[in-house]
Design an enzyme around this catalytic site. Structure first.
Site, mmCIF file in Angstrom:
data_model
loop_
_atom_site.group_PDB
_atom_site.id
_atom_site.type_symbol
_atom_site.label_atom_id
_atom_site.label_comp_id
_atom_site.label_asym_id
_atom_site.label_seq_id
_atom_site.Cartn_x
_atom_site.Cartn_y
_atom_site.Cartn_z
ATOM 1 N N LYS A 35 0.918 -1.074 0.090
ATOM 2 C CA LYS A 35 0.088 0.018 0.012
ATOM 3 C C LYS A 35 1.069 1.190 0.019
ATOM 4 C CE LYS A 35 -4.255 -0.563 2.210
ATOM 5 N NZ LYS A 35 -5.056 -0.647 3.427
ATOM 6 N N ALA A 257 -35.720 4.015 -3.026
ATOM 7 C CA ALA A 257 -36.200 2.474 -2.649
ATOM 8 C C ALA A 257 -35.351 1.676 -3.632
ATOM 9 C CB ALA A 257 -37.563 2.242 -2.565
ATOM 10 N N CYS A 265 -19.649 0.695 5.861
ATOM 11 C CA CYS A 265 -20.049 1.541 6.887
ATOM 12 C C CYS A 265 -21.350 1.304 7.648
ATOM 13 C CB CYS A 265 -19.879 2.933 6.484
ATOM 14 S SG CYS A 265 -18.154 3.566 5.989
ATOM 15 N N LYS A 328 -22.487 0.896 -4.447
ATOM 16 C CA LYS A 328 -23.020 2.040 -4.998
ATOM 17 C C LYS A 328 -22.158 2.720 -6.088
ATOM 18 C CE LYS A 328 -20.992 5.912 -2.152
ATOM 19 N NZ LYS A 328 -21.415 6.934 -1.261
HETATM 20 C C1 UGA Z 1 -22.038 6.571 4.841
HETATM 21 C C2 UGA Z 1 -22.321 8.018 5.003
HETATM 22 O O1 UGA Z 1 -23.325 8.709 4.122
HETATM 23 C C3 UGA Z 1 -21.543 8.728 5.397
HETATM 24 O O2 UGA Z 1 -21.933 9.948 5.900
HETATM 25 C C4 UGA Z 1 -20.238 8.323 6.410
HETATM 26 O O3 UGA Z 1 -19.101 9.026 6.606
HETATM 27 C C5 UGA Z 1 -19.855 6.838 5.892
HETATM 28 O O4 UGA Z 1 -21.085 5.994 5.593
HETATM 29 C C6 UGA Z 1 -18.962 6.433 6.822
HETATM 30 O O5 UGA Z 1 -19.367 5.756 7.780
HETATM 31 O O6 UGA Z 1 -17.690 6.268 6.665
HETATM 32 P P1 UGA Z 1 -21.048 5.718 2.231
HETATM 33 O O7 UGA Z 1 -20.668 4.298 2.931
HETATM 34 O O8 UGA Z 1 -19.954 6.181 1.414
HETATM 35 O O9 UGA Z 1 -21.431 6.768 3.456
HETATM 36 O O10 UGA Z 1 -22.460 5.429 1.309
HETATM 37 P P2 UGA Z 1 -23.752 6.158 1.188
HETATM 38 O O11 UGA Z 1 -23.752 7.285 0.402
HETATM 39 O O12 UGA Z 1 -24.371 6.498 2.577
HETATM 40 O O13 UGA Z 1 -24.880 4.824 0.927
HETATM 41 C C7 UGA Z 1 -24.872 3.640 1.578
HETATM 42 C C8 UGA Z 1 -25.625 2.656 0.871
HETATM 43 O O14 UGA Z 1 -26.887 3.157 0.961
HETATM 44 C C9 UGA Z 1 -25.183 2.349 -0.625
HETATM 45 O O15 UGA Z 1 -25.358 1.154 -0.670
HETATM 46 C C10 UGA Z 1 -26.451 3.031 -1.318
HETATM 47 O O16 UGA Z 1 -26.794 2.466 -2.473
HETATM 48 C C11 UGA Z 1 -27.581 2.967 -0.313
HETATM 49 N N1 UGA Z 1 -28.675 4.100 -0.572
HETATM 50 C C12 UGA Z 1 -28.321 5.252 -0.283
HETATM 51 C C13 UGA Z 1 -29.947 3.517 -0.843
HETATM 52 O O17 UGA Z 1 -30.301 2.342 -1.056
HETATM 53 N N2 UGA Z 1 -31.110 4.522 -0.919
HETATM 54 C C14 UGA Z 1 -30.624 5.721 -0.666
HETATM 55 O O18 UGA Z 1 -31.676 6.546 -0.949
HETATM 56 C C15 UGA Z 1 -29.451 6.232 -0.548
#
Ligand code: UGA
Length: 438
Positions: A35, A257, A265, A328
């Protein structure tokens, strides 16, 4: 300021690079030799938009270096702990061994007045324990400064966060005021832009992080629970989300949805939060998170059932094109990815699955070598009996239904992310199905 960042995973690399970009002198430290070698050459070990360019410029400026030698931290005054806290193998709890190892290794290199800053997501109570360890073994102090960056937007979220939270020990040798002043200097640029700052105690700072992720997970599972109801009533969950989202108290964001949440996370954080609540004797307070987790996992099963239904109840021997593997879009992360999970379950049903993703092919292949991977959507859909969209990358959202209908065997699409326009696909002769929509 002179800064060390211990742990060069997602969080650590982004943080180290952005801190150097802001003018600080930064060393990123990690025990993983390969890394460090890769980062020193300007190659991030994961996909994140904008990061390669920023890493290159930070390395060229001479303000950012990477090392395996924790002794290099001795030159710094502020030390960020950015190591992982994954779910333990057999329980819901977070594995704190990397955090403990990082602080233990750092201790002999701490100078008087240094500040150790916890960024990793930890169970409430961890900071208090680490603070005792640090003050007993050095003249340094600890602050807790949770991170809220999102994958895919990590650089922007770090340079211009929507809030800063400082958890600070009251009445310590170095003094609460000193820790706050040091952090203010680290984040001078964001503070000058007017970023709100919450200065609080350790427990609150630790809880802010897990509470935020628990809320987001709950919001997603709420709308996915509505999708379950919509599925048996003929209602349309996306219109329902639009309509309730106009209420400013509810808001439309995080009400998409579909296949639900995954990643490194949200899933592990809600489980670790439940495990910690149980230890603290308040498990009832968080029992709803068990339901949030169950709703989320049920969506994957429903998706598999829907695909099966579109194949006359038997996926065995049928050709399925899987579009998307990352948890995502704009990420190559397949940790707890709903998309990868569904793809694997379809293979387990005996289907011939051909999967693609713009960025996550390698990460998926490492985890699930049994799948067949191809580079493009056009290759994936060739002769498919059904096309299954599992991650809403913009290039899949913009697919031309008429163009690809000539490549498939059956013009049937199942949209796992409610990201396509049903009318457009149906007009092009496709059978369109989605989660939570008629
Ligand atoms: C998440 C949080 O959003 C951040 O604020 C946080 O800092 C981070 O975790 C962490 O703890 O480090 P992240 O895991 O990058 O961030 O992703 P998100 O954008 O939150 O999405 C999480 C999941 O929810 C994805 O699988 C996404 O597809 C899903 N999702 C999101 C949905 O199914 N529906 C939605 O409306 C939004």
């Amino acid at each position: 300021m002179k800064i060390s960042v211990i742990g060069c995973g997602y969080l650590g690399v982004v943080h180290a690079t952005c801190m150097a970009e802001l003018g600080h002198e930064v060393v990123g430290i990690d025990v993983d030799k390969s890394k460090i070698a890769s980062l020193s050459e300007g190659k991030p070990t994961f996909f994140e938009p904008g990061l390669p360019e920023l890493l290159a410029s930070a390395l060229a400026s001479g303000r950012l270096t990477f090392s395996e030698d924790i002794g290099r931290a001795a030159d710094a005054q502020v030390h960020f702990i950015a190591v992982g806290t994954p779910q333990t193998g057999d329980t819901y709890a977070a594995d704190l061994s990397y955090v403990n190892a990082a602080v233990t290794a750092l201790l002999p290199h701490l100078g008087a007045g240094d500040l150790v800053v916890g960024k990793s997501t930890v169970p409430v109570g961890t900071a208090e324990m680490l603070h005792a360890m640090i003050t007993a073994g050095s003249d340094a102090s600890l602050a807790w400064n949770p991170e809220f960056l999102r994958e895919g937007f990590a650089v922007a979220d770090t340079i211009s966060p929507d809030r800063l939270v400082y958890g600070i020990a009251a009445g310590t040798a170095t003094g609460a005021g000193n820790a706050e002043a040091i952090l203010d200097e680290v984040y001078a640029a964001a503070l000058a832009e007017g970023t709100p700052k919450v200065v609080t105690d350790f427990a609150t700072a630790e809880l802010v992080k897990v509470a935020a992720n628990a809320f987001l997970a709950t919001k997603i599972s709420f709308i996915n629970a509505m999708a379950e109801v919509a599925e048996v009533t003929g209602a349309d969950v996306t219109q329902l989300a639009d309509a309730i989202g106009y209420d400013a108290r509810i808001g439309r964001r995080f009400l998409n949805a579909g296949l639900g949440f995954g990643g490194g996370c949200l899933p592990k954080d809600i489980r670790a939060f439940m495990a910690r609540a149980e230890e603290l004797g308040v498990d009832q307070a968080l029992s709803f998170l068990r339901e949030v987790d169950s709703i989320n996992l049920r969506r994957r099963g429903r998706m598999v059932d829907l695909v099966n239904e579109m194949l006359d109840g038997s996926a065995a021997g049928k050709r399925i094109a899987v579009l998307g593997l990352a948890f995502k879009p704009n990420s190559d992360d397949v940790r707890d990815s709903p998309a990868l999970d569904v793809a694997v379950r379809l293979v387990e049903l005996g289907a011939i699955v051909t999967a693609t993703d713009p960025e996550a092919l390698e990460t998926a292949r490492r985890k699930r070598p049994e799948l067949t991977y191809v580079a493009t959507a056009e290759e994936a859909v060739r002769d498919a009996d059904v096309v299954v969209l599992l991650t809403e990358w913009s290039e899949y959202r913009e697919l031309d239904p008429t163009g690809i209908s000539t490549l498939v065997r059956g013009a049937v699409i199942v949209d796992g992310r409610n990201c396509l326009n049903p009318a457009r696909w149906r007009a092009a002769g496709w059978t369109y199905r989605a989660l939570g929509r008629p």
